[in-house]
Design an enzyme around this catalytic site. Structure first.
Site, mmCIF file in Angstrom:
data_model
loop_
_atom_site.group_PDB
_atom_site.id
_atom_site.type_symbol
_atom_site.label_atom_id
_atom_site.label_comp_id
_atom_site.label_asym_id
_atom_site.label_seq_id
_atom_site.Cartn_x
_atom_site.Cartn_y
_atom_site.Cartn_z
ATOM 1 C CG ASP A 44 -3.600 3.088 0.579
ATOM 2 O OD1 ASP A 44 -4.520 2.607 1.261
ATOM 3 O OD2 ASP A 44 -2.481 3.366 1.053
ATOM 4 C CG ASP A 99 -0.375 0.185 2.520
ATOM 5 O OD1 ASP A 99 0.802 0.580 2.594
ATOM 6 O OD2 ASP A 99 -1.060 -0.073 3.517
ATOM 7 C CG LEU A 100 -0.035 4.184 -2.703
ATOM 8 C CD1 LEU A 100 -0.799 5.255 -3.459
ATOM 9 C CD2 LEU A 100 1.272 3.865 -3.414
#
Length: 290
Positions: free
Chosen positions: A213, A170-171
């Site tokens: 995300d 994920d970001l």
């Protein structure tokens, strides 16, 4: 990338070959042709039957139809070329062994007229299937598609047909990005990141956005192959303006599948490895110990 029902996201060439070309003017049973064309919701099957029927009743050696990003091809690529537009929708190229007679042209027009509706139906069904399997924002596979794909991948592993690893990523600090710049910028970043993933993974890998995300990548091979994918993504991120503009980074967790392992267990191991990467300073990957 290999998406099982996708279609794809990418231009496709559908090839069909026939060993027999019955260039005779046998009687055409148009009702039977219509029934056969409507008998499938797979555009490839519909087009294959159309080509087969052409080869049985006309001196047609091959036919090609181009529509948007898809190209359907049946038969052979040499002969006398005849190009036609059907209903201002389909651009079709025929390869003929001899020029068509006036009666054969009429037969061709009749067959073209009955192709339009079943092929349109099949293409619409294909589009609906794609919408059910792919994320509308990023065009990556969605959570539903991921569950199908990982089940298939682990079944192959359990039959000892190779190795599979899962990457969970994920970001970093994505919520802060949304809070500061708004969801429109967040969506812009997600689209750019999805494009980067598609560029970084191999044709045998599959990428999915399963929420917010959060992304997952199913990689063919052990943890070393998955680590290479992570490294490529990290190396490519500074080269994407959509990501560097907002200082986007990413954390990865890798888990190699174990014999008879359940999907949830594999995901949990990769997810824990991702949080270990975040704890290690973010913008890196960690591999779960077997």
């Amino acid at each position: 990338m290999d998406f099982s029902i996708a279609t794809e996201l990418y231009p496709e060439d559908y090839w069909y070959r026939s060993d027999t070309y019955l260039n005779t003017e046998s009687e055409l049973d148009l009702i039977q042709v219509i029934q056969q064309l409507h008998g499938s919701l797979d555009p490839r099957t519909v087009f294959a039957y159309f080509g087969k029927t052409l080869g049985q009743h006309l001196p047609v050696k091959g036919v090609q139809l181009t529509l948007d990003k898809q190209k359907f091809v049946w038969g052979r690529h040499y002969g006398i070329e005849l190009q036609r537009t059907v209903n201002d929708m389909f651009y079709i190229t025929y390869q003929l062994s001899v020029p068509l007679t006036p009666s054969q042209k009429q037969t061709l027009e009749r067959l073209e007229s009955v192709l339009v509706q079943p092929l349109n139906n099949a293409l619409k069904y294909q589009n609906m299937s794609n919408q059910a399997m792919f994320d509308a924002l990023t065009n990556l596979g969605n959570r539903y598609y991921y569950r199908q794909a990982i089940d298939i991948a682990l079944a192959r592993v359990n039959r000892r047909q190779g190795q599979v690893s899962l990457i969970v990523l994920d970001l970093d600090k994505f919520k802060q990005l949304n809070d500061v710049h708004g969801h429109k910028v967040g969506d812009f970043v997600l689209v750019g990141f999805a494009e980067l993933i598609n560029q970084a993974i191999r044709n045998t890998d599959q990428a999915f956005r399963i929420g917010g995300d959060e992304f997952v990548i199913i990689t063919q091979g052990g943890s070393h192959a998955a680590a290479n994918v992570c490294e490529r993504i990290i190396e490519m991120m500074p080269k994407h303006a959509e990501l560097t503009e907002y200082n986007i980074q990413c954390s990865f967790g890798v888990a190699e599948s174990l014999p008879q392992q359940e999907v949830e267990d594999l995901y949990e191991r990769a997810d824990k490895a991702m949080y270990a990467a975040k704890a290690a300073g973010r913008n890196c990957y960690r591999i779960c110990d077997k």
